[in-house]
Design a protein around this motif. Structure first.
Motif, PDB file in Angstrom:
ATOM      1  N   ARG A 217       0.852  -1.186   0.000  1.00  0.00           N
ATOM      2  CA  ARG A 217       0.000   0.000   0.000  1.00  0.00           C
ATOM      3  C   ARG A 217       0.893   1.242   0.000  1.00  0.00           C
ATOM      4  N   LEU A 218       0.445   2.264  -0.697  1.00  0.00           N
ATOM      5  CA  LEU A 218       1.185   3.513  -0.806  1.00  0.00           C
ATOM      6  C   LEU A 218       0.289   4.678  -0.409  1.00  0.00           C
ATOM      7  N   GLU A 219       0.818   5.577   0.403  1.00  0.00           N
ATOM      8  CA  GLU A 219       0.141   6.842   0.679  1.00  0.00           C
ATOM      9  C   GLU A 219       1.092   7.981   0.347  1.00  0.00           C
ATOM     10  N   ARG A 223      -1.996  13.826  -0.884  1.00  0.00           N
ATOM     11  CA  ARG A 223      -2.226  13.755  -2.317  1.00  0.00           C
ATOM     12  C   ARG A 223      -3.068  12.539  -2.731  1.00  0.00           C
ATOM     13  N   THR A 224      -2.558  11.335  -2.559  1.00  0.00           N
ATOM     14  CA  THR A 224      -3.275  10.175  -3.092  1.00  0.00           C
ATOM     15  C   THR A 224      -2.857   8.894  -2.378  1.00  0.00           C
ATOM     16  N   ARG A 225      -3.621   7.829  -2.618  1.00  0.00           N
ATOM     17  CA  ARG A 225      -3.315   6.495  -2.090  1.00  0.00           C
ATOM     18  C   ARG A 225      -3.409   5.480  -3.218  1.00  0.00           C
ATOM     19  N   ARG A 226      -2.601   4.435  -3.121  1.00  0.00           N
ATOM     20  CA  ARG A 226      -2.649   3.336  -4.089  1.00  0.00           C
ATOM     21  C   ARG A 226      -2.449   2.021  -3.348  1.00  0.00           C
ATOM     22  N   ARG A 230       1.261  -3.597  -8.818  1.00  0.00           N
ATOM     23  CA  ARG A 230       1.303  -2.983 -10.138  1.00  0.00           C
ATOM     24  C   ARG A 230       1.123  -1.467 -10.050  1.00  0.00           C
ATOM     25  N   ASP A 231       0.117  -1.020  -9.290  1.00  0.00           N
ATOM     26  CA  ASP A 231      -0.130   0.413  -9.185  1.00  0.00           C
ATOM     27  C   ASP A 231       0.972   1.127  -8.409  1.00  0.00           C
ATOM     28  N   VAL A 232       1.442   0.498  -7.348  1.00  0.00           N
ATOM     29  CA  VAL A 232       2.470   1.140  -6.527  1.00  0.00           C
ATOM     30  C   VAL A 232       3.801   1.203  -7.278  1.00  0.00           C
ATOM     31  N   SER A 233       4.036   0.276  -8.196  1.00  0.00           N
ATOM     32  CA  SER A 233       5.281   0.297  -8.969  1.00  0.00           C
ATOM     33  C   SER A 233       5.443   1.595  -9.744  1.00  0.00           C
ATOM     34  N   GLU A 234       4.318   2.197 -10.139  1.00  0.00           N
ATOM     35  CA  GLU A 234       4.388   3.458 -10.882  1.00  0.00           C
ATOM     36  C   GLU A 234       4.974   4.587 -10.037  1.00  0.00           C
ATOM     37  N   TYR A 235       4.895   4.432  -8.737  1.00  0.00           N
ATOM     38  CA  TYR A 235       5.456   5.429  -7.811  1.00  0.00           C
ATOM     39  C   TYR A 235       6.930   5.667  -8.104  1.00  0.00           C
ATOM     40  N   PHE A 236       7.677   4.614  -8.355  1.00  0.00           N
ATOM     41  CA  PHE A 236       9.105   4.766  -8.646  1.00  0.00           C
ATOM     42  C   PHE A 236       9.335   5.409 -10.006  1.00  0.00           C
ATOM     43  N   GLY A 281      10.521  -9.618   4.781  1.00  0.00           N
ATOM     44  CA  GLY A 281      11.530  -9.158   3.840  1.00  0.00           C
ATOM     45  C   GLY A 281      11.012  -8.315   2.696  1.00  0.00           C
ATOM     46  N   SER A 282       9.701  -8.068   2.617  1.00  0.00           N
ATOM     47  CA  SER A 282       9.124  -7.261   1.542  1.00  0.00           C
ATOM     48  C   SER A 282       8.491  -5.995   2.112  1.00  0.00           C
ATOM     49  N   ILE A 283       8.405  -4.973   1.283  1.00  0.00           N
ATOM     50  CA  ILE A 283       7.780  -3.716   1.699  1.00  0.00           C
ATOM     51  C   ILE A 283       6.271  -3.852   1.582  1.00  0.00           C
ATOM     52  N   VAL A 284       5.568  -3.632   2.683  1.00  0.00           N
ATOM     53  CA  VAL A 284       4.108  -3.752   2.685  1.00  0.00           C
ATOM     54  C   VAL A 284       3.417  -2.391   2.756  1.00  0.00           C
ATOM     55  N   ASN A 285       4.173  -1.350   3.101  1.00  0.00           N
ATOM     56  CA  ASN A 285       3.550  -0.024   3.192  1.00  0.00           C
ATOM     57  C   ASN A 285       4.601   1.053   2.965  1.00  0.00           C
ATOM     58  N   ILE A 286       4.246   2.034   2.145  1.00  0.00           N
ATOM     59  CA  ILE A 286       5.096   3.203   1.904  1.00  0.00           C
ATOM     60  C   ILE A 286       4.273   4.439   2.237  1.00  0.00           C
ATOM     61  N   ARG A 287       4.839   5.298   3.061  1.00  0.00           N
ATOM     62  CA  ARG A 287       4.181   6.570   3.386  1.00  0.00           C
ATOM     63  C   ARG A 287       5.151   7.695   3.041  1.00  0.00           C
ATOM     64  N   ASP A 288       4.868   8.392   1.964  1.00  0.00           N
ATOM     65  CA  ASP A 288       5.784   9.373   1.390  1.00  0.00           C
ATOM     66  C   ASP A 288       5.232  10.785   1.634  1.00  0.00           C
ATOM     67  N   PHE A 289       6.056  11.664   2.241  1.00  0.00           N
ATOM     68  CA  PHE A 289       5.631  13.017   2.595  1.00  0.00           C
ATOM     69  C   PHE A 289       6.112  14.063   1.591  1.00  0.00           C
ATOM     70  N   LEU A 290       6.338  13.646   0.338  1.00  0.00           N
ATOM     71  CA  LEU A 290       6.804  14.561  -0.710  1.00  0.00           C
ATOM     72  C   LEU A 290       5.886  15.775  -0.848  1.00  0.00           C
ATOM     73  N   PHE A 291       4.572  15.570  -0.758  1.00  0.00           N
ATOM     74  CA  PHE A 291       3.615  16.665  -0.914  1.00  0.00           C
ATOM     75  C   PHE A 291       3.157  17.219   0.435  1.00  0.00           C
ATOM     76  N   ALA A 292       3.913  16.918   1.475  1.00  0.00           N
ATOM     77  CA  ALA A 292       3.574  17.403   2.821  1.00  0.00           C
ATOM     78  C   ALA A 292       4.853  17.845   3.525  1.00  0.00           C
ATOM     79  N   HIS A 293       5.598  18.753   2.883  1.00  0.00           N
ATOM     80  CA  HIS A 293       6.859  19.213   3.462  1.00  0.00           C
ATOM     81  C   HIS A 293       6.661  19.837   4.838  1.00  0.00           C
TER      82      HIS A 293
END
Length: 306
Positions: A217-219, A223-226, A230-236, A281-293
């Motif tokens: 899961r990506l937040e 901005r948005t959640r995914r 497949r969808d989270v791969s687009e994040y990179f 050993g795998s990433i299950v959640n990414i929380r990125d604050f790029l749009f929340a400086h």
């Protein structure tokens, strides 16, 4: 027919109210986060409380009459959400410790605005809740005593008392020596975080995609959640198209994190951060604050290397 017109008119009014609230929420989000982070003692928990408060506000807006002071109304919801969070945390800690968590030491007397604004989140957490709230609203965010009373639903006398005692205690706490020790990471966790950072800085995004769990899961905060690999791969892919942000492994409010630096100012201050959760050993959640400086303001930061 008249009922339909009336109904459509009411719907239009509600829609207009929601649109106005959306604009206000965007404008006030950094201020609201500043308050919630200081109330909870963490920029991460502060963002959680802020999101909860905004959700409550949007749910209430269609049923709410036109507001004389929508800004104060939003702060009152944020204040109550922060109190709910603190109660939940107190109950959790009481259930998982031999003795109750003492969440509220104190704050009191005249203190300069600069001393208050620059006090650490941990220092604010050593104040009783009422004093903490009064000082943040009055001295950090600049609200009048009357506005603070309205947000906290208290009397002028009680608010002034909490503010005065809070200022004094905050000055006392600020004078104490700072002996905060950097947190430590277990070897395996440090290796995972370091490997992720190395691959990111090398812009080897295929290797990062290989680390994703199928149900990841990506937040993108603010901005948005995914969800789903497949969808989270687009994040990179988005990062591959932008200028090369430089990151280092470290801690944000004592939680393992990736701390991001501006590629145009690599020796400058950190701009934002990313949180990762791992499972098997795998990433299950990414929380990125790029749009929340705004969220990094006041955070306790440690880097593992730089």
């Amino acid at each position: 027919m008249a009922d339909d017109v009336t109904g459509n008119g009411a719907g239009a009014v509600r829609q207009t109210a929601l649109q106005a609230l959306e604009r206000l929420a965007v404008e006030m989000r950094p201020q609201l986060h500043r308050y919630c982070a200081r109330m909870t003692g963490s920029v991460i928990d502060g963002e959680d409380v802020l999101q909860e408060a905004l959700l409550k506000a949007f749910e209430a807006a269609p049923r709410t009459e036109p507001l004389d002071n929508p800004e104060g109304w939003l702060f009152r919801i944020a204040h109550n959400s922060a109190l709910d969070f603190l109660r939940r945390r107190a109950r959790y800690n009481a259930a998982h410790a031999d003795e109750d968590l003492d969440m509220i030491p104190a704050l009191t007397s005249p203190v300069t605005e600069r001393e208050t604004v620059t006090a650490s989140l941990g220092t604010f957490m050593r104040l009783p809740v009422a004093q903490r709230s009064a000082v943040i609203l009055r001295d950090v965010l600049g609200y009048s005593v009357d506005e603070v009373c309205s947000i906290m639903c208290g009397s002028v006398a009680a608010t002034k008392g909490a503010l005065q005692r809070g200022r004094v205690r905050l000055r006392e706490l600020a004078a104490e020596p700072d002996d905060v020790r950097p947190p430590e990471l277990e070897t395996a966790e440090r290796a995972r975080l370091t490997h992720y950072v190395e691959r990111f800085n090398a812009r080897d995004f295929e290797s990062l995609r290989d680390m994703l769990a199928d149900d990841v899961r990506l937040e993108m905060v603010n901005r948005t959640r995914r969800a789903g690999r497949r969808d989270v791969s687009e994040y990179f892919g988005r990062y591959a198209e932008t200028s090369p942000w430089h990151c280092v492994p470290g801690f944000v409010d004592r939680r393992p994190a990736i701390i991001m630096f501006d590629p145009q100012d690599p020796s400058g201050p950190p701009r934002y951060f990313v949180l990762l959760d791992w499972e098997n050993g795998s990433i299950v959640n990414i929380r990125d604050f790029l749009f929340a400086h705004y969220a990094i303001e006041g955070a306790e930061l440690f880097t593992l290397d730089r």
